[in-house]
Design a protein around this motif. Structure first.
Motif, PDB file in Angstrom:
ATOM      1  N   PHE A 145     -76.153 -11.375  -7.176  1.00 49.30           N
ATOM      2  CA  PHE A 145     -77.018 -10.204  -7.378  1.00 49.30           C
ATOM      3  C   PHE A 145     -76.165  -8.930  -7.418  1.00 49.30           C
ATOM      4  CE2 PHE A 145     -80.035  -6.926  -5.913  1.00 49.30           C
ATOM      5  CZ  PHE A 145     -81.066  -7.129  -6.821  1.00 49.30           C
ATOM      6  N   ALA A 146     -75.163  -8.848  -6.536  1.00 46.57           N
ATOM      7  CA  ALA A 146     -74.295  -7.672  -6.491  1.00 46.57           C
ATOM      8  C   ALA A 146     -73.488  -7.542  -7.777  1.00 46.57           C
ATOM      9  CB  ALA A 146     -73.367  -7.757  -5.284  1.00 46.57           C
ATOM     10  N   LYS A 147     -72.998  -8.655  -8.314  1.00 42.42           N
ATOM     11  CA  LYS A 147     -72.241  -8.620  -9.569  1.00 42.42           C
ATOM     12  C   LYS A 147     -73.109  -8.110 -10.719  1.00 42.42           C
ATOM     13  CE  LYS A 147     -68.920 -12.284  -8.464  1.00 42.42           C
ATOM     14  NZ  LYS A 147     -68.462 -13.663  -8.764  1.00 42.42           N
ATOM     15  N   GLU A 148     -74.347  -8.546 -10.753  1.00 40.54           N
ATOM     16  CA  GLU A 148     -75.259  -8.091 -11.805  1.00 40.54           C
ATOM     17  C   GLU A 148     -75.503  -6.591 -11.711  1.00 40.54           C
ATOM     18  OE1 GLU A 148     -78.750 -10.405 -11.297  1.00 40.54           O
ATOM     19  OE2 GLU A 148     -77.822 -12.293 -11.970  1.00 40.54           O
ATOM     20  N   ARG A 149     -75.701  -6.097 -10.515  1.00 39.16           N
ATOM     21  CA  ARG A 149     -75.973  -4.664 -10.327  1.00 39.16           C
ATOM     22  C   ARG A 149     -74.730  -3.829 -10.640  1.00 39.16           C
ATOM     23  NH1 ARG A 149     -80.231  -6.210 -10.818  1.00 39.16           N
ATOM     24  NH2 ARG A 149     -82.133  -5.695  -9.665  1.00 39.16           N
TER      25      ARG A 149
ATOM     26  N   HIS B 181     -72.437  -4.561 -12.818  1.00 39.78           N
ATOM     27  CA  HIS B 181     -72.347  -4.540 -14.279  1.00 39.78           C
ATOM     28  C   HIS B 181     -73.361  -3.563 -14.864  1.00 39.78           C
ATOM     29  CE1 HIS B 181     -71.586  -5.974 -18.340  1.00 39.78           C
ATOM     30  NE2 HIS B 181     -72.890  -6.159 -18.497  1.00 39.78           N
ATOM     31  N   ARG B 182     -74.559  -3.563 -14.332  1.00 35.74           N
ATOM     32  CA  ARG B 182     -75.602  -2.683 -14.863  1.00 35.74           C
ATOM     33  C   ARG B 182     -75.272  -1.212 -14.624  1.00 35.74           C
ATOM     34  NH1 ARG B 182     -80.148  -0.111 -13.236  1.00 35.74           N
ATOM     35  NH2 ARG B 182     -79.919  -0.796 -11.073  1.00 35.74           N
ATOM     36  N   LEU B 183     -74.692  -0.924 -13.453  1.00 43.04           N
ATOM     37  CA  LEU B 183     -74.337   0.457 -13.117  1.00 43.04           C
ATOM     38  C   LEU B 183     -72.977   0.864 -13.675  1.00 43.04           C
ATOM     39  CD1 LEU B 183     -75.524   0.487  -9.380  1.00 43.04           C
ATOM     40  CD2 LEU B 183     -76.663   1.588 -11.328  1.00 43.04           C
ATOM     41  N   ASN B 184     -72.278  -0.095 -14.305  1.00 45.42           N
ATOM     42  CA  ASN B 184     -70.978   0.171 -14.924  1.00 45.42           C
ATOM     43  C   ASN B 184     -69.987   0.769 -13.914  1.00 45.42           C
ATOM     44  OD1 ASN B 184     -69.178   0.125 -17.096  1.00 45.42           O
ATOM     45  ND2 ASN B 184     -69.646   2.236 -17.680  1.00 45.42           N
ATOM     46  N   LEU B 185     -69.891   0.129 -12.760  1.00 44.30           N
ATOM     47  CA  LEU B 185     -68.985   0.596 -11.713  1.00 44.30           C
ATOM     48  C   LEU B 185     -67.635  -0.104 -11.844  1.00 44.30           C
ATOM     49  CD1 LEU B 185     -71.407   0.580  -8.642  1.00 44.30           C
ATOM     50  CD2 LEU B 185     -70.634   2.562  -9.961  1.00 44.30           C
TER      51      LEU B 185
ATOM     52  N   GLU C  11     -75.681   4.367  -5.077  1.00 42.58           N
ATOM     53  CA  GLU C  11     -76.778   3.824  -5.880  1.00 42.58           C
ATOM     54  C   GLU C  11     -76.793   2.308  -5.804  1.00 42.58           C
ATOM     55  OE1 GLU C  11     -80.185   4.390  -7.957  1.00 42.58           O
ATOM     56  OE2 GLU C  11     -78.849   5.984  -7.242  1.00 42.58           O
ATOM     57  N   LEU C  12     -75.611   1.698  -5.760  1.00 45.46           N
ATOM     58  CA  LEU C  12     -75.518   0.250  -5.669  1.00 45.46           C
ATOM     59  C   LEU C  12     -76.112  -0.251  -4.355  1.00 45.46           C
ATOM     60  CD1 LEU C  12     -74.457  -2.500  -6.646  1.00 45.46           C
ATOM     61  CD2 LEU C  12     -72.259  -1.930  -5.592  1.00 45.46           C
ATOM     62  N   VAL C  13     -75.818   0.418  -3.260  1.00 49.49           N
ATOM     63  CA  VAL C  13     -76.358   0.017  -1.955  1.00 49.49           C
ATOM     64  C   VAL C  13     -77.879   0.071  -1.967  1.00 49.49           C
ATOM     65  CG1 VAL C  13     -76.509   0.641   0.480  1.00 49.49           C
ATOM     66  CG2 VAL C  13     -74.302   0.702  -0.678  1.00 49.49           C
TER      67      VAL C  13
END
Length: 267
Positions: free
Chosen positions: A77-81, A83-87, A117-119
């Protein structure tokens, strides 16, 4: 006890519990109850000030993750987020605290990362408290594991519990080629195993005369004098060049240093 394979070992009071190495137990930590594995049992008396107790032997329900959030799900789930947030960060591993009330996500990044934002996304999506922890190259190798240039599993991920300082001097002390591909591990840092035999090499090297030292050697009645030009640390031999220009390998035990001169210790 230890909380993960090759992790640090912590002392806890067993009390009246009859435990064996390998048993899983529930212990009280600063972050709340956690499941750990017994790695050693000590019977010698020692001060127990500040040492927390083992609460109980872990039950099947304690170690069964079915129906709970697990580390694999958190990591994915963290990897997906990310990627979505382009961090600019790489998720390595995730640990879930006992009971699933908190998850620790380990990551690497080339610099500082604003992951606020990721947290928020992780906490909302996983319905648990989230802690992000940035680690360095050595800890990355320990978390991910791998095979070293020796063909064996990384020391850090299999049995080495704590990292110790490693210097290029240790490689020189063991007469190793100073090629980065030969003396560096999968983390890109100097091999941890350079420390294993360094004390032995240092002790053996201390018995050698420095290069350029004037020595006396030979059998009784046939003594010779010469200068040390080379040394073999492991075999405790030195190559001596006599006054006639002839070179000969002689055991360290068979020579006597006459003048150490301004020579330097053999590298």
């Amino acid at each position: 006890v230890q909380f993960r394979r090759a992790g640090r070992v912590y002392d806890f009071i067993a009390g009246d519990a009859l435990l064996r190495i390998g048993d899983q137990v529930v212990v009280d930590t600063e972050r709340g109850p956690s499941v750990a594995r017994v790695t050693a049992v000590r019977y010698t008396p020692k001060s127990t000030d500040g040492v927390k107790p083992i609460l109980r032997r872990a039950s099947k329900n304690d170690v069964d993750d079915r129906g709970r959030i697990d580390g694999t799900k958190v990591e994915q789930f963290a990897k997906e987020r990310v990627h979505r947030l382009n961090l600019d960060m790489r998720i390595l591993h995730a640990d879930v605290q006992f009971g699933g009330n908190k998850a620790i996500v380990y990551f690497t990044a080339p610099g500082r990362v604003d992951f606020r934002e990721l947290v928020k996304d992780l906490a909302a999506g996983l319905k648990t408290r989230i802690e992000l922890k940035q680690v360095g190259p050595r800890d990355e190798a320990k978390l991910l594991g791998g095979i070293g240039i020796c063909g064996r599993e990384y020391c850090c991920s299999s049995f080495l519990r704590e990292f110790v300082p490693v210097s290029i001097r240790m490689a020189k002390n063991q007469n190793l080629a100073l090629n980065p591909s030969k003396v560096s591990g999968g983390c890109g840092r100097l091999l941890c195993c350079l420390t294993y035999e360094n004390d032995t090499y240092s002790a053996l090297r201390s018995a050698l005369p420095p290069r350029g030292a004037r020595v006396r050697y030979g059998f009784e009645g046939e003594e010779k004098f010469g200068e040390v030009v080379k040394a073999d640390v492991l075999n405790q031999m030195v190559v001596v060049e006599d006054d006639a220009g002839q070179q000969e390998a002689v055991a360290v035990s068979k020579i006597q240093v006459v003048d150490r001169g301004t020579g330097v210790q053999e590298e």
